[in-house]
Each structure stands twice: as C-alpha cells, then as structure tokens.
Design a protein around this motif. Structure first.
Motif, PDB file in Angstrom:
ATOM      1  N   TRP A 139       0.867  -0.894   0.126  1.00 38.72           N
ATOM      2  CA  TRP A 139       0.247   0.381   0.260  1.00 38.72           C
ATOM      3  C   TRP A 139       1.386   1.307  -0.115  1.00 38.72           C
ATOM      4  O   TRP A 139       2.223   0.549   0.511  1.00 38.72           O
TER       5      TRP A 139
ATOM      6  N   TRP B 153      -8.258   6.635   2.446  1.00 38.94           N
ATOM      7  CA  TRP B 153      -7.601   5.841   2.324  1.00 38.94           C
ATOM      8  C   TRP B 153      -7.961   4.993   3.269  1.00 38.94           C
ATOM      9  O   TRP B 153      -7.812   5.001   4.206  1.00 38.94           O
TER      10      TRP B 153
ATOM     11  N   ASN C  35      -3.781  -0.574  -1.844  1.00 41.83           N
ATOM     12  CA  ASN C  35      -4.562   0.910  -2.018  1.00 41.83           C
ATOM     13  C   ASN C  35      -6.424   0.663  -2.275  1.00 41.83           C
ATOM     14  O   ASN C  35      -5.960   2.293  -2.885  1.00 41.83           O
TER      15      ASN C  35
ATOM     16  N   LYS D  43      -9.732   2.979  -2.052  1.00 39.28           N
ATOM     17  CA  LYS D  43      -9.931   3.972  -1.001  1.00 39.28           C
ATOM     18  C   LYS D  43     -10.839   4.889  -1.970  1.00 39.28           C
ATOM     19  O   LYS D  43     -11.783   4.317  -2.504  1.00 39.28           O
TER      20      LYS D  43
END
Length: 478
Positions: A128, A143, A456, A458
């Motif tokens: 990440w 996030w 990642n 988000k």
C-alpha cells in the motif's frame, strides 16, 4: 425459377424486419426523479467513516486469526458515532457477529431492510502507498481497507438514519438495518438475521445490499453512466480435480502422468466453456441498456434471440464481465503436485472456481465438467458450492423505490437491472423475499473497482456524500 426470386425476397424481408425492430428499440421510461435538495453535515460523515476504517475488523476462515477486540471496538463506537439511532432504534446482537437495528415506523406496513457488512479482507500493507487502517485523507480520498467494501454503506446507512432522526423524520413503515461481521468468509451472521425475520413472520417490502454501482463504459455502445441494480447473483462452487499414480523418478517418465492428465483436463475445460444462456436478469439488462446503445448494437439487442450466437462469440472473445453475464465461468486458481522438481507426483490436483449462471446448478455444472474432462482417471469433486440466488422482481413498489433513489441521486444515469457475478449476504434473503436488490450506492471508475480486495482501496469524498444522499432519499421513501 421461383427460388431465384423467393430467396432474395425472403432475405430482404428478414433484413427489413430486424432493422425496423432496431429503429423501434427506443428507451423505456426511467424511474421518477426527486427534485428536492439533500443537505447534511458532510464533514461529520467523513469523520465517522474514518473511525470505522480504523477498526481492523479483518475476518478469516480460521477464526483464531481474528482479533475480536477490533470487532468489539467498532461496535462500542456506534452509540457515540450515531447517538440518535441508538435513542430511537432498538438494537439487537445476534450470534455470529450479526447486528440488527429496528426503526419503528408510523404504520404496520411491510418493512425495508438495509444491509452491509463491517468485516474486511486481509491486507498486504507493504504493497500500500498509505497505511491501510489509518483512514488518511489524501488527494480528496479516504484511504483504507473497507472504504469501498463495505464500511462506506455500513456507515452511510447509520449516518443517514442519524441525520433524519435529528430532523424529526419518522418512516411510514418500519426499517431494519441488518449488518454482518463475517460476510467475507461466508459467515452465518446474515443467516441468523434471516432466521430472526422468519421466526417473527417479517416479510420485507424490499431488501438492499451491496452489489452494483453507477459505472461508465461497461455496456457495448452506451457511454452514459449506468446505475446497475442486481436482481440476482450467480452461484459459486469450488471443484477439485485429482489424479493419482505410482509416482516415480522424473528421469524415466511414463505416459499419462498425473500432471499430464490434469493439463489435458484444464485445456479441455478452457476450450469447451459452458454454453451461453440468456437468463431473465441479463435479458432485462439488455432490454434496458440496449435501447441506449449505438444502432449496430441495437440491431443485436432488439433481435437478441436471432443474434445470440453472434453475442456469444463477442462474449467469448472479449471475456470479462460481459462474458460472465452470459454463462457459467470456470477459473483455475490452484494447483499442487510434487514437492521436488525431479519426482513425478503420486498425486496431483487442480482447483477451479466456478460461478454459476442462474440457468445452472451445482449438480448440473458438475455433470458438465465430468463430461467435458472425459477422463475417468481424473477424479472431479465439488469441494463446496451454493446455487444461484432467487431472481427478484422489478414490477413492484420495492424496485421502484430503490430505482427512484438511484435516479434521484445520480441524475442522468440509466437505471437498469443486472446479474451480479459476485456473491453477497443478500442471497440468504431469498428465503423470505423476492424483492432483494444489490446496489453499493457509489459511483466508481474501473480503477476504483479494481482496488476492492486489492491494494490502495480508497473512496472519493464526493462519492461518500452521494452514498449518504442515496440512503437519505431511500429512507424517505420507506
């Protein structure tokens, strides 16, 4: 001589019919759109979601790996985050981390059920760009694991209710908020809630859970945003293929070794996919979105029975979600053989994940696989599986309410039924309702969808706003 003019004439008539049908294939009326504005404390909606994401509610099939304290931490936060909900709604904890809120309405009409799950899948934090459980805001996004799947809807539902209660709103009929803490591992939380409803004679007016979203460029010839509401979901099964032998040294291999047979079985399945079958959810989707497509595609979708073989070829060639809508799919995901490179394994195996078209069942799919493999030395066993869900109605008030809330929140989108190719907790509600809808209440790009269960994950802040707006609009219709 008559054949010399009859065949061309018949062809001309045939072409005229299909082109006339395509020209008449115009959009149907879309759901009603509310014109009232919706306002709420957006900053507070953001902060409450951040608090939820910071709870590491990671679920595992091996429950010993789970951190119960993190699940309890999230639950203990709820009265502080959503005080009005706890003041006006009854709260019940059921086995298997199931949470059920009951918001009493003015009348005794059939209630609405709004679902989400608050567990999340594991994270490879090294991959990440930002920490997965700190809910950092960067580039206009929060996030964190669960921001999309599905703490956004978990929090969006409770925030919308908390906001409406603060304004003195009371729904016409009861509303239930039903949350599971083990959806990602096929936990029993949702089952416990459905058991509760069944035992208490509660038949919902509609149920809404995760599923479709507002997306673009997902349907041939259509560029407008599409609000896709799942009215069914595919079934799922894992199939194991095993071959046994006497093993041996790799320096003197005998023919038809375990890996050889398994390779042939794999190739046979890839070259002979399940047949395309046009099921009601997909037919409804084609009939809705096809009317907005380019003329060439209108020719296909307005004459779908005639051009099904053409569509089948397009789907097989392109693969992906369009292909998955049309057939049972097979994805080989695991393989195991010898522990050493110079040893022929005495046993080798493959595993494939099957997603069942609503026209198929676990039994019918297993029969097709065995027939296609065609090798009695390959043992084919269903490890576990579940049949496709019940198909929900679109000719009822429940559908109209959900569809109208979608159209009112994302103005200008085309609202359409579709078949969900993933699995969700909502399948359990088929026991008590044929009005179960799957919509994740977000507008997502292809890139954003790819982060679900990935790195990642988000959510854009404006997407979160629309999630809350959607549930406020939907609750106002209850």
């Amino acid at each position: 001589m008559w054949a010399l003019w009859f065949i061309p004439a018949a062809l001309i008539i045939f072409l005229a019919v299909i082109f006339i049908r395509a020209a008449a294939f115009k959009p149907k009326p879309q759901p009603s759109v509310d014109t009232d504005g919706i306002s709420f404390d957006s900053a507070r909606a953001v902060s409450t979601l951040q608090e939820l994401v910071r709870c590491k509610t990671v679920s595992y099939r091996d429950h010993s790996l789970e951190d119960d304290a993190e699940f309890e931490k999230l639950i203990s936060l709820l009265p502080t985050l959503y005080p009005n909900v706890f003041e006006k709604c009854s709260f019940t904890r059921l086995p298997d981390r199931a949470l059920l809120f009951h918001w009493k309405g003015k009348s005794d009409g059939a209630p609405a059920v709004m679902m989400a799950h608050y567990d999340v899948v594991p994270v490879n934090e090294d991959a990440w760009d930002l920490p997965a459980f700190e809910a950092i805001i960067k580039d206009g996004c929060i996030w964190g694991r669960g921001t999309l799947d599905t703490k956004v809807t978990f929090g969006g539902i409770l925030f919308a209710a908390d906001h409406l209660i603060s304004e003195g709103f009371v729904p016409e009929c009861d509303v239930y908020f039903a949350f599971s803490g083990g959806e990602e591992v096929n936990g029993e939380g949702a089952v416990r809630i459905v058991d509760y409803f069944e035992q208490n004679g509660i038949e919902p007016a509609f149920v809404i859970d995760e599923g479709g979203a507002v997306v673009e460029n997902v349907f041939p010839g259509v560029s407008a945003p599409c609000g896709l509401i799942g009215i069914a979901e595919k079934g799922m099964m894992d199939v194991k293929y095993t071959v046994r032998s006497g093993g041996g040294h790799a320096s003197a291999p005998k023919p038809n070794a375990p890996v050889d047979r398994l390779s042939a079985a794999c190739i046979s399945m890839v070259k002979n996919p399940f047949k395309a079958k046009l099921t009601p959810p997909v037919a409804e989707m084609f009939d809705t979105l096809g009317r907005y497509s380019s003329f060439v595609y209108k020719v296909i979708f307005s004459n779908i029975r005639i051009f099904l073989p053409v569509l089948n070829m397009i789907c097989k060639k392109s693969g992906g979600e369009l292909n998955a809508l049309m057939r049972t799919t097979v994805a080989f995901t695991q393989m195991q053989g010898s522990a050493a490179s110079n040893v022929i394994p005495p046993e080798a195996s493959l595993v494939s994940n099957i997603r069942l078209n609503p026209a198929d069942t676990v039994d019918s799919a297993l029969e097709y696989i065995k027939k296609t493999v065609g090798d009695e030395n390959v043992e084919v066993v269903c490890m576990h599986g579940m049949n496709p869900s019940r198909i929900s109605r679109t000719d009822c008030e429940g559908w109209e309410k959900v569809a109208s809330a979608v159209a009112s929140t994302w103005k200008g989108c085309i609202v359409s039924p579709y078949l969900m190719v993933q699995c969700s907790d909502s399948r359990h509600y088929g026991r008590i309702s044929d009005r179960v809808y799957r919509f994740s209440a977000m507008d997502l790009t292809g890139e954003e969808r790819a982060t679900i269960h990935g790195n990642n994950e988000k959510i854009r802040l404006e997407a979160l706003d629309r999630t809350v707006e959607f549930f406020i609009r939907l609750m106002k219709k209850c």
